[in-house]
Design a protein around this motif. Structure first.
Motif, PDB file in Angstrom:
ATOM      1  N   ALA A  61       0.852  -1.173   0.000  1.00 13.65           N
ATOM      2  CA  ALA A  61       0.000   0.000   0.000  1.00 13.65           C
ATOM      3  C   ALA A  61       0.895   1.232   0.000  1.00 13.65           C
ATOM      4  N   ASN A  62       0.428   2.289  -0.625  1.00 14.68           N
ATOM      5  CA  ASN A  62       1.240   3.515  -0.702  1.00 14.68           C
ATOM      6  C   ASN A  62       1.596   4.042   0.690  1.00 14.68           C
ATOM      7  N   SER A  63       0.700   3.843   1.634  1.00  9.72           N
ATOM      8  CA  SER A  63       0.907   4.396   2.973  1.00  9.72           C
ATOM      9  C   SER A  63       2.061   3.729   3.727  1.00  9.72           C
ATOM     10  N   VAL A  64       2.490   2.547   3.290  1.00  9.43           N
ATOM     11  CA  VAL A  64       3.556   1.843   4.001  1.00  9.43           C
ATOM     12  C   VAL A  64       4.792   1.631   3.137  1.00  9.43           C
ATOM     13  N   LYS A  65       4.710   1.975   1.885  1.00  7.57           N
ATOM     14  CA  LYS A  65       5.827   1.755   0.969  1.00  7.57           C
ATOM     15  C   LYS A  65       7.070   2.497   1.468  1.00  7.57           C
ATOM     16  N   GLY A  66       8.186   1.783   1.488  1.00 11.12           N
ATOM     17  CA  GLY A  66       9.427   2.374   1.977  1.00 11.12           C
ATOM     18  C   GLY A  66       9.635   2.231   3.472  1.00 11.12           C
ATOM     19  N   ARG A  67       8.594   1.870   4.205  1.00  8.57           N
ATOM     20  CA  ARG A  67       8.703   1.698   5.655  1.00  8.57           C
ATOM     21  C   ARG A  67       8.535   0.237   6.068  1.00  8.57           C
ATOM     22  N   ASP A  90      -0.548   3.914  11.920  1.00 14.52           N
ATOM     23  CA  ASP A  90      -0.324   2.479  11.747  1.00 14.52           C
ATOM     24  C   ASP A  90      -1.015   1.667  12.836  1.00 14.52           C
ATOM     25  N   THR A  91      -1.612   2.323  13.807  1.00 17.26           N
ATOM     26  CA  THR A  91      -2.319   1.621  14.877  1.00 17.26           C
ATOM     27  C   THR A  91      -3.518   0.882  14.302  1.00 17.26           C
ATOM     28  N   ALA A  92      -3.550  -0.433  14.510  1.00 15.84           N
ATOM     29  CA  ALA A  92      -4.622  -1.257  13.952  1.00 15.84           C
ATOM     30  C   ALA A  92      -4.440  -2.707  14.394  1.00 15.84           C
ATOM     31  N   LEU A  93      -5.458  -3.489  14.099  1.00 14.12           N
ATOM     32  CA  LEU A  93      -5.358  -4.941  14.240  1.00 14.12           C
ATOM     33  C   LEU A  93      -4.847  -5.477  12.905  1.00 14.12           C
TER      34      LEU A  93
END
Length: 123
Positions: A61-67, A90-93
């Motif tokens: 997903a774009n929101s996590v790419k690179g991390r 990033d807080t989630a199940l």
């Protein structure tokens, strides 16, 4: 049939790292594309990352790419998600997911789900 069990979640501070693991049992793990989804309170479950059967192709997903970095070990039937530079969004199940023959990139394509592991990032 495949059973998936996640582990590695926890409470961390913003900027920290965390590594999630998923252990599979049952049918041939190498015939499944696998991945991670997450669901925050009040939101729909969303795609995070996926990896192909042989591990040669990945999707993020774009929101996590690179991390975030996804990886798998077919001999040990395990899936991992290395998460760096975590933030409160990033807080989630986090759920491990499996799809026969292809990468699971959307909720509707998933054949099997794990129970989830909670990740909480404090700011």
């Amino acid at each position: 049939q495949v059973q998936l069990v996640e582990s590695g979640g926890g409470l961390v501070q913003a900027g920290d790292s965390l590594r999630l693991s998923c252990v599979a049992s049952g049918a041939a793990f190498s015939t499944y594309g696998v991945g991670w989804f997450r669901q925050a309170p009040g939101k729909e479950r969303e795609f995070v990352a996926a990896i192909s059967r042989g591990g040669d192709s990945t999707s993020y997903a774009n929101s996590v790419k690179g991390r975030f970095t996804i990886s798998r070990d077919n001999a040990r039937k395990t899936l991992s998600l290395q998460m760096n530079s975590l933030n409160s969004e990033d807080t989630a199940l986090y759920y491990c997911a499996a799809r026969r023959w292809a990468m699971p990139r959307d909720r509707q394509s998933v054949d099997y789900w794990g129970q989830g592991t909670q990740v909480t990032v404090s700011s």
